[in-house]
Write a protein that holds these residues in place. Structure first.
Motif, PDB file in Angstrom:
ATOM      1  N   ALA A 211       0.798  -1.225   0.000  1.00 34.47           N
ATOM      2  CA  ALA A 211       0.000   0.000   0.000  1.00 34.47           C
ATOM      3  C   ALA A 211       0.833   1.279   0.000  1.00 34.47           C
ATOM      4  O   ALA A 211       0.375   2.328  -0.422  1.00 34.47           O
ATOM      5  N   GLY A 212       2.066   1.228   0.501  1.00 29.35           N
ATOM      6  CA  GLY A 212       2.877   2.433   0.617  1.00 29.35           C
ATOM      7  C   GLY A 212       3.330   2.981  -0.721  1.00 29.35           C
ATOM      8  O   GLY A 212       3.471   2.239  -1.694  1.00 29.35           O
ATOM      9  N   THR A 213       3.567   4.278  -0.763  1.00 29.03           N
ATOM     10  CA  THR A 213       4.012   4.931  -1.990  1.00 29.03           C
ATOM     11  C   THR A 213       5.302   4.316  -2.516  1.00 29.03           C
ATOM     12  O   THR A 213       5.492   4.171  -3.733  1.00 29.03           O
ATOM     13  N   LEU A 214       6.205   3.934  -1.616  1.00 33.96           N
ATOM     14  CA  LEU A 214       7.508   3.415  -2.018  1.00 33.96           C
ATOM     15  C   LEU A 214       7.558   1.892  -2.052  1.00 33.96           C
ATOM     16  O   LEU A 214       8.626   1.311  -2.302  1.00 33.96           O
ATOM     17  N   ALA A 215       6.429   1.246  -1.831  1.00 32.42           N
ATOM     18  CA  ALA A 215       6.405  -0.218  -1.804  1.00 32.42           C
ATOM     19  C   ALA A 215       6.722  -0.789  -3.169  1.00 32.42           C
ATOM     20  O   ALA A 215       6.340  -0.247  -4.201  1.00 32.42           O
ATOM     21  N   GLY A 216       7.449  -1.905  -3.153  1.00 28.48           N
ATOM     22  CA  GLY A 216       7.695  -2.633  -4.393  1.00 28.48           C
ATOM     23  C   GLY A 216       8.888  -2.175  -5.197  1.00 28.48           C
ATOM     24  O   GLY A 216       9.146  -2.727  -6.267  1.00 28.48           O
ATOM     25  N   VAL A 217       9.631  -1.177  -4.707  1.00 28.82           N
ATOM     26  CA  VAL A 217      10.857  -0.775  -5.411  1.00 28.82           C
ATOM     27  C   VAL A 217      11.946  -1.767  -4.996  1.00 28.82           C
ATOM     28  O   VAL A 217      12.366  -1.783  -3.840  1.00 28.82           O
ATOM     29  N   ALA A 218      12.392  -2.577  -5.926  1.00 31.35           N
ATOM     30  CA  ALA A 218      13.277  -3.706  -5.612  1.00 31.35           C
ATOM     31  C   ALA A 218      14.546  -3.263  -4.889  1.00 31.35           C
ATOM     32  O   ALA A 218      15.249  -2.360  -5.339  1.00 31.35           O
ATOM     33  N   VAL A 219      14.821  -3.923  -3.762  1.00 31.15           N
ATOM     34  CA  VAL A 219      16.014  -3.610  -2.969  1.00 31.15           C
ATOM     35  C   VAL A 219      17.281  -3.991  -3.724  1.00 31.15           C
ATOM     36  O   VAL A 219      18.340  -3.381  -3.542  1.00 31.15           O
TER      37      VAL A 219
ATOM     38  N   LYS B 203      14.181   5.666  -8.702  1.00 26.20           N
ATOM     39  CA  LYS B 203      12.818   5.131  -8.641  1.00 26.20           C
ATOM     40  C   LYS B 203      12.105   5.584  -7.370  1.00 26.20           C
ATOM     41  O   LYS B 203      10.919   5.913  -7.390  1.00 26.20           O
ATOM     42  N   LEU B 204      12.816   5.587  -6.253  1.00 24.55           N
ATOM     43  CA  LEU B 204      12.217   6.067  -5.004  1.00 24.55           C
ATOM     44  C   LEU B 204      11.809   7.533  -5.135  1.00 24.55           C
ATOM     45  O   LEU B 204      10.709   7.936  -4.722  1.00 24.55           O
ATOM     46  N   GLN B 205      12.690   8.344  -5.711  1.00 22.49           N
ATOM     47  CA  GLN B 205      12.394   9.768  -5.886  1.00 22.49           C
ATOM     48  C   GLN B 205      11.213   9.983  -6.826  1.00 22.49           C
ATOM     49  O   GLN B 205      10.365  10.851  -6.595  1.00 22.49           O
ATOM     50  N   LYS B 206      11.155   9.178  -7.889  1.00 21.27           N
ATOM     51  CA  LYS B 206      10.053   9.302  -8.841  1.00 21.27           C
ATOM     52  C   LYS B 206       8.728   8.977  -8.174  1.00 21.27           C
ATOM     53  O   LYS B 206       7.715   9.664  -8.405  1.00 21.27           O
ATOM     54  N   ARG B 207       8.704   7.941  -7.345  1.00 24.09           N
ATOM     55  CA  ARG B 207       7.475   7.594  -6.620  1.00 24.09           C
ATOM     56  C   ARG B 207       7.051   8.746  -5.709  1.00 24.09           C
ATOM     57  O   ARG B 207       5.873   9.124  -5.661  1.00 24.09           O
ATOM     58  N   ALA B 208       8.022   9.288  -4.955  1.00 20.47           N
ATOM     59  CA  ALA B 208       7.706  10.389  -4.034  1.00 20.47           C
ATOM     60  C   ALA B 208       7.218  11.613  -4.803  1.00 20.47           C
ATOM     61  O   ALA B 208       6.281  12.306  -4.374  1.00 20.47           O
TER      62      ALA B 208
END
Length: 269
Positions: free
Chosen positions: A140-148, A158-163
């Motif tokens: 559910a989180g905005t940053l969920a699913g960005v592969a570690v 990718k994290l910045q793009k989601r935010a």
């Protein structure tokens, strides 16, 4: 007429390699985790061939990357998790679902009449559909699913793009550039204090800010850094070649001499 092998032939070959009776000992020892490093390496070799515009080599490297998928499919079939047809089915269904402007019927070969839509709307729809898919998986989180496991620069972008998608972003590249200057100052303070853990943290913040600036400038940071690496390699090799022409090794030259040769290499490209 020359015979051309098919995907079915490749699947058969993979099954033979994994056959307990007469298969390849190395292939038989592998599992999902053990071939991950090879998968990552093959993906980078594809990128390298594209950067070099070496399309003959690219054909070979794409084959090597495809073989990784075939290998995982064989492992999945043996363990009862999935097989190659299921991989293809999942992929096609996902791509049809994510392109409603091309497949409005929701079927690959249904009554599809492409809607008039621009690229910006395509990207917006794509992200909305992916977000819905993540929610369906409980992410559910905005940053969920960005592969570690992504390269750190790529994951930062990718994290910045989601935010940014929910409004947490600089309005222009100016803010990102100012943040870089701020982080440089903070890194200098940490270095002056001799605080090693803080130095690492501030250096990470600086790299993260550089990725942010790259995103605003529509530059892929991994690609930019690969280009910089190639440039450094080309110029330093030129320095070495000139030293060898003089009968010297890099370690025989002073820093000033190396700097002079480096500047000459820069002038040549």
């Amino acid at each position: 007429m020359e015979k051309h092998y098919s995907v079915d032939d490749l699947l058969f070959l993979m099954a033979q390699l994994r056959d307990p009776q007469g298969g390849c000992p190395w292939d038989l020892k592998q599992n999902f985790a053990s071939i991950v490093p090879s998968t990552i390496e093959e993906a980078y070799e594809v990128a390298e061939a594209i950067d070099a515009e070496d399309f003959e080599h690219l054909r070979e490297e794409l084959g090597d990357l495809l073989f990784q998928v075939i290998f995982y499919a064989q492992l999945g079939r043996e363990a009862g998790h999935f097989d190659f047809p299921r991989i293809v089915d999942t992929l096609v269904r996902k791509l049809v679902r994510r392109h409603p402007h091309v497949f409005p019927s929701g079927e690959l070969r249904g009554d599809n009449r492409a809607d008039a839509i621009d690229e910006a709307q395509v990207k917006k729809n794509w992200e909305a559909i992916k977000a819905e898919e993540r929610r369906a998986k409980g992410e559910a989180g905005t940053l969920a699913g960005v592969a570690v496991g992504l390269p750190a620069l790529t994951r930062a972008g990718k994290l910045q793009k989601r935010a940014a998608g929910v409004g947490f972003d600089w309005p222009s590249v100016d803010g990102a550039l100012a943040k870089i200057e701020e982080e440089v100052a903070e890194l200098r303070e940490a270095i002056a204090a001799g605080d090693a853990p803080h130095i690492e943290e501030e250096l990470g913040d600086l790299l993260f800010s550089c990725v942010n600036a790259a995103r605003h400038l529509r530059v892929e940071p991994e690609s930019a850094l690969r280009g910089c690496n190639r440039k450094f390699e080309r110029r330093f090799t030129a320095v070495e070649q000139e030293l060898r022409r003089q009968g010297l090794q890099p370690g025989d030259a002073s820093l000033d001499e190396l700097e002079q040769l480096w500047n000459l290499a820069k002038e040549q490209g």
